[in-house]
Every structure is written in C-alpha cells, then in structure tokens.
Design a protein around this motif. Structure first.
Motif, short mmCIF file in Angstrom:
data_model
loop_
_atom_site.label_atom_id
_atom_site.label_comp_id
_atom_site.label_asym_id
_atom_site.label_seq_id
_atom_site.Cartn_x
_atom_site.Cartn_y
_atom_site.Cartn_z
N ARG A 298 -53.94 17.62 -6.55
CA ARG A 298 -53.09 18.61 -6.11
C ARG A 298 -51.98 18.44 -4.96
N LEU A 299 -51.73 17.09 -5.04
CA LEU A 299 -50.89 16.69 -3.86
C LEU A 299 -49.30 17.03 -4.23
N CYS A 300 -48.62 17.10 -3.12
CA CYS A 300 -47.27 17.47 -3.07
C CYS A 300 -46.44 16.70 -2.12
N GLY A 301 -45.25 16.53 -2.43
CA GLY A 301 -44.26 15.69 -1.33
C GLY A 301 -43.88 14.61 -1.83
N GLN A 302 -42.97 13.93 -1.04
CA GLN A 302 -42.41 12.57 -1.52
C GLN A 302 -43.71 11.54 -1.06
N ILE A 303 -43.58 10.65 -2.08
CA ILE A 303 -44.67 9.51 -1.83
C ILE A 303 -43.92 8.48 -0.79
N PRO A 304 -44.91 8.28 0.01
CA PRO A 304 -44.40 7.47 1.18
C PRO A 304 -43.99 6.10 0.66
N VAL A 305 -42.68 5.22 1.06
CA VAL A 305 -42.32 4.21 0.59
C VAL A 305 -42.69 3.21 1.40
N GLY A 306 -43.31 2.15 0.65
CA GLY A 306 -43.58 0.98 1.66
C GLY A 306 -44.74 0.29 1.04
N GLY A 307 -45.10 -0.90 1.57
CA GLY A 307 -46.35 -1.67 1.34
C GLY A 307 -46.41 -1.83 -0.23
N ASN A 308 -47.73 -1.46 -0.81
CA ASN A 308 -47.79 -1.62 -2.23
C ASN A 308 -47.60 -0.61 -3.13
N LEU A 309 -47.44 0.53 -2.32
CA LEU A 309 -47.28 2.06 -3.10
C LEU A 309 -46.45 2.10 -4.10
N GLN A 310 -45.27 1.30 -4.32
CA GLN A 310 -44.19 1.55 -5.34
C GLN A 310 -44.64 0.53 -6.32
N SER A 311 -45.53 -0.42 -6.08
CA SER A 311 -46.05 -1.29 -7.23
C SER A 311 -46.89 -0.68 -8.27
N PHE A 312 -47.71 0.70 -7.92
CA PHE A 312 -48.36 1.07 -8.85
C PHE A 312 -47.53 1.87 -9.72
N THR A 313 -48.01 2.24 -11.09
CA THR A 313 -47.40 2.96 -11.82
C THR A 313 -47.49 4.49 -11.78
N TYR A 314 -46.70 5.06 -12.68
CA TYR A 314 -46.62 6.53 -12.92
C TYR A 314 -48.01 7.12 -13.10
N ALA A 315 -48.91 6.52 -13.80
CA ALA A 315 -50.31 6.93 -14.34
C ALA A 315 -51.24 7.04 -13.14
N GLU A 316 -50.79 6.30 -11.93
CA GLU A 316 -51.69 6.36 -10.88
C GLU A 316 -51.23 7.59 -9.94
N TYR A 317 -50.24 8.48 -10.39
CA TYR A 317 -49.57 9.09 -9.50
C TYR A 317 -49.42 10.78 -10.17
N PHE A 318 -49.49 10.70 -11.48
CA PHE A 318 -49.16 12.05 -12.36
C PHE A 318 -50.05 12.84 -12.25
N HIS A 319 -49.88 14.07 -12.82
CA HIS A 319 -50.66 15.24 -12.87
C HIS A 319 -50.98 15.70 -11.27
N ASN A 320 -50.03 15.83 -10.49
CA ASN A 320 -50.47 16.52 -9.33
C ASN A 320 -49.49 17.67 -9.12
N ARG A 321 -49.72 18.52 -8.10
CA ARG A 321 -48.86 19.51 -8.02
C ARG A 321 -47.31 19.47 -7.87
N CYS A 322 -46.82 18.77 -6.88
CA CYS A 322 -45.32 18.43 -6.82
C CYS A 322 -45.04 17.13 -6.25
N LEU A 323 -45.98 16.03 -6.56
CA LEU A 323 -45.54 15.00 -5.98
C LEU A 323 -44.39 14.31 -6.64
N CYS A 324 -43.57 13.53 -5.78
CA CYS A 324 -42.20 13.17 -6.49
C CYS A 324 -41.82 11.91 -5.67
N GLY A 325 -40.70 11.12 -6.17
CA GLY A 325 -40.31 9.81 -5.60
C GLY A 325 -41.00 8.68 -6.63
#
Ligand SMILES: *[C@@H]1O[C@H](CO)[C@@H](O)[C@H](O)[C@H]1NC(C)=O
Ligand SMILES: *[C@@H]1O[C@H](CO)[C@@H](O)[C@H](O)[C@H]1NC(C)=O
Ligand SMILES: *[C@@H]1O[C@H](CO)[C@@H](O)[C@H](O)[C@H]1NC(C)=O
Ligand SMILES: *[C@@H]1O[C@H](CO)[C@@H](O)[C@H](O)[C@H]1NC(C)=O
Length: 331
Positions: A298-325
C-alpha cells in the motif's frame, strides 16, 4: 629342481586360496548389528544392498566410520526408493554426528524420539520426506547441533521455544511444513554467539513477530508465506548484519518510509503485505542490494532515485496504492 620349485609355487597358491589375506574388520560389531536392524526395519531396500553382514560395515554405502574410533558417525540416505518410518534403531548408533534422510517421498510417520539419545549429533537433515507429527522439543538437548533441517515435510503443531537453547546452531530450517502458532519469544534469545539463519517460510504461522527478535543480529531470515502480521521495523537498522530477508506474502502492516538498513543487505523481499509509506530513501545507498521487491503493498509517493533502486523492474514495484516514478510511470 624345476618340478620342485613349481610344486612350491602351487603350494603357496593353494594356501593363499584357503587362507585369504585377512584384513581385520574395522567395523564395530555393535554398530553393525544396529545397521542390519535398520536395514531390516526399512524392508531390506535395494539402496542398502551393500550392507552385507559378511563385509566390513565401514565400507558400506551411505554410512561413514570415524577414522579414529571406527564407530559409525554418519548415516546419509539420499534420493532412495525406500518406504516406511525412520527406524528407532538409529538411536542406537551413539557416535552418530550426521543423520540425513532427504528426498525420499515414502518416508512417513513421526520423527522418532530415539534420536534424542544421539548426543553427538551435529547435522540433522530430515527433509523432502513426508514426515508428520510435531517438531520434537528434544532437539534442544542435543547441544552440539549446528544444523537442523526439517524442511519440506508435513510437520504440524507449534515451534518448540526450547530450540533457542542450542548454543551452536548455525541454521534452522523448518520451512515448508504445516506449522501453526506464533514465532516463540525465545527466538530473541538464542544462546549462541550469533543467531542461526532462520527459515520458517511456507507454514501457517500467525500473530506478530516477537519484539525480542530485534535483540538478535540475523544474517538470513525467511518468514515468507505465513500469516504473520504487525510491525517488524525492529529487524532493520544500520548496525544489523542482515543480508537476505524474505518477508513476502504475509500480513505485515507498518510504515517503512524511515527504515534504515545495513550495508550488507543484498536481498529484501516484502511483496504481498500491507506496508504503508514510501520506499525508504536509505535503500539508495546500498551497493550490495541485488534483489528487492515491494509489489502488492500500500505504498505511495515517488520512488527515491539512486543506488540500485532504478535497476529493478516494474514487477518489483507494481500493485501499490500510489507509488510512482522510475521504473513505474512518472508521478
Ligand atoms: C511410494 O509408495 C506408493 C504406495 O505404497 C508406491 O505406489 C510408490 O511407488 C512409492 N514411491 C516411491 C518413490 O517409492
Ligand atoms: C509426499 O507424498 C505425496 C503423495 O505420496 C507426494 O506427492 C509428495 O511428493 C511427497 N512429498 C515429498 C516431499 O516427497
Ligand atoms: C551485527 O553484526 C554485524 C556484523 O557482524 C556487526 O558489525 C554489528 O555490530 C552487529 N550489531 C549488533 C547490534 O550486534
Ligand atoms: C516481485 O513480486 C511479484 C509479486 O509476487 C512477482 O510477480 C515478481 O516476479 C517479483 N519479482 C521478482 C524479481 O521476483
């Protein structure tokens, strides 16, 4: 002269046939008797065909003798076509350090209490079998145990709190069973210098994880696929030793935004829970993070930018309340 020497040669030849060069049998006769009983109790399976009473039991298949005492110190039965229960006679091999029955579909029944007599045991792996009944609490009396693996069975009942009394335990695998109840409070007080790697996944454990577990410095912990609930923020922090942590498919519910993590963290799976807040910014500084999954929360907000966080795919972040970026669509 020639016939005479030929005669001598033949004489030696026939003598050697009737008195074969006799190597003393190393095997302890008590152990041999017990092994033959085990073989009989398992229905004389083909897998143990080399267990022939006329040969040295130190040479038999799937057993080992200690080179100093010549006592049987390991019984390791793997991927055998064997049916029946684990024979109680295993308890009569007093020098046993390793006991393994693995990948044997038709091993059924309960874990025999006779194992409690084996006070020299270091490694016990009774896994990928079809054992039923409880996880016996007698394991807590086997003080030299370093590795206890009872995974992939049909064990039921609750986890014995006394397992925390094992001072040398490096790993505890109770995963893939039918265990119920809560994680014992005592698992926040393992008596060894560091707590064991803890694998409790794929059971039916309920309730909150005891706060006492925050006192432990776990390296590997897998609680996935249970029905655990509440807040586990006390398992995280910069000074922990955590490397692999799987909490996926539970009912954990707390705000993760401000959590901090050790440099060592390499796998963190939180998918399918009820986590709130945003992806913690503390994750952007972790160079070792190889796997990460917060999908279905049920996460929400902009995914922090940096480290390895952008190397993961859509499938590791999808189906949350309002996660974006990135890697999700822009906010
Ligand atoms: C297990 O037991 C069942 C029934 O007794 C038998 O049909 C099956 O072949 C056995 N499987 C193995 C791998 O021994
Ligand atoms: C347990 O037994 C069932 C049915 O005989 C079998 O399908 C299953 O593979 C067995 N489990 C293991 C871990 O061998
Ligand atoms: C946990 O273990 C790590 C690595 O061994 C160590 O650096 C850290 O001080 C320990 N933390 C605690 C709270 O004991
Ligand atoms: C993350 O979890 C989701 C949901 O279970 C799954 O579909 C996805 O494959 C997972 N990602 C990885 C890399 O395992």
């Amino acid at each position: 002269m020639k016939t005479y020497s030929l005669f001598i040669i033949f004489l030696f030849y026939f003598l050697s046939l009737s008195f074969p060069c006799y190597a003393a049998e190393k095997c302890n006769p008590k152990d041999k008797k017990v092994l033959l009983k085990i073989k009989q109790d398992l229905g004389n399976p083909y897998h143990l065909a080399s267990w022939n009473p006329d040969t040295d039991c130190c040479d038999w298949y799937v057993v080992d003798c200690d080179p100093k005492t010549n006592r049987i110190n390991a019984l390791t039965v793997f991927q055998a076509n064997i049916s029946g229960q684990i024979p109680a006679a295993v308890g009569d091999l007093p020098f046993l350090e390793t006991l393994l029955f693995r990948h044997i579909t038709n091993i059924t029944g309960e874990i025999p209490s006779a194992i409690a007599k084996l006070t020299r045991l270091k490694t016990v792996r009774l896994s990928w079998t079809n054992l039923t009944g409880p996880v016996p609490s007698f394991f807590s009396k086997l003080k030299t145990l370093t590795y206890l693996d009872l995974s992939f069975n049909q064990l039921s009942g609750s986890i014995p709190p006394s397992l925390s009394l094992l001072p040398s335990l490096l790993a505890l695998h109770l995963d893939r069973n039918r265990l119920t109840g809560t994680i014992p409070e005592s698992f926040g007080a393992f008596t060894g210098s560091s707590p064991p790697d803890l694998f409790l996944s794929h059971n039916q454990l309920t309730g909150s994880v005891p706060k006492t577990l925050g006192n432990m410095n776990f390296t590997r912990i897998d609680l996935s696929r249970n029905k655990l609930e509440g807040d586990i923020s006390f398992l995280f922090g910069k000074s922990k030793a955590l490397q692999d942590a799987d909490f996926s498919r539970n009912l954990f519910e707390f705000d993760i935004t401000k959590l901090e993590f050790p440099e060592s963290l390499s796998n963190l799976d939180w998918n399918h829970n009820k986590l709130t807040g945003n992806v913690p910014v503390g994750l952007t500084t972790l160079d070792n993070l190889q796997q990460f999954n917060v999908s279905y929360n049920r996460l929400c907000g902009q995914i922090p930018v940096g480290g390895n966080l952008q190397s993961f795919t859509y499938a590791e972040y999808f189906h949350n309340r309002c996660l974006c970026g990135a890697p999700l669509p822009a906010c």
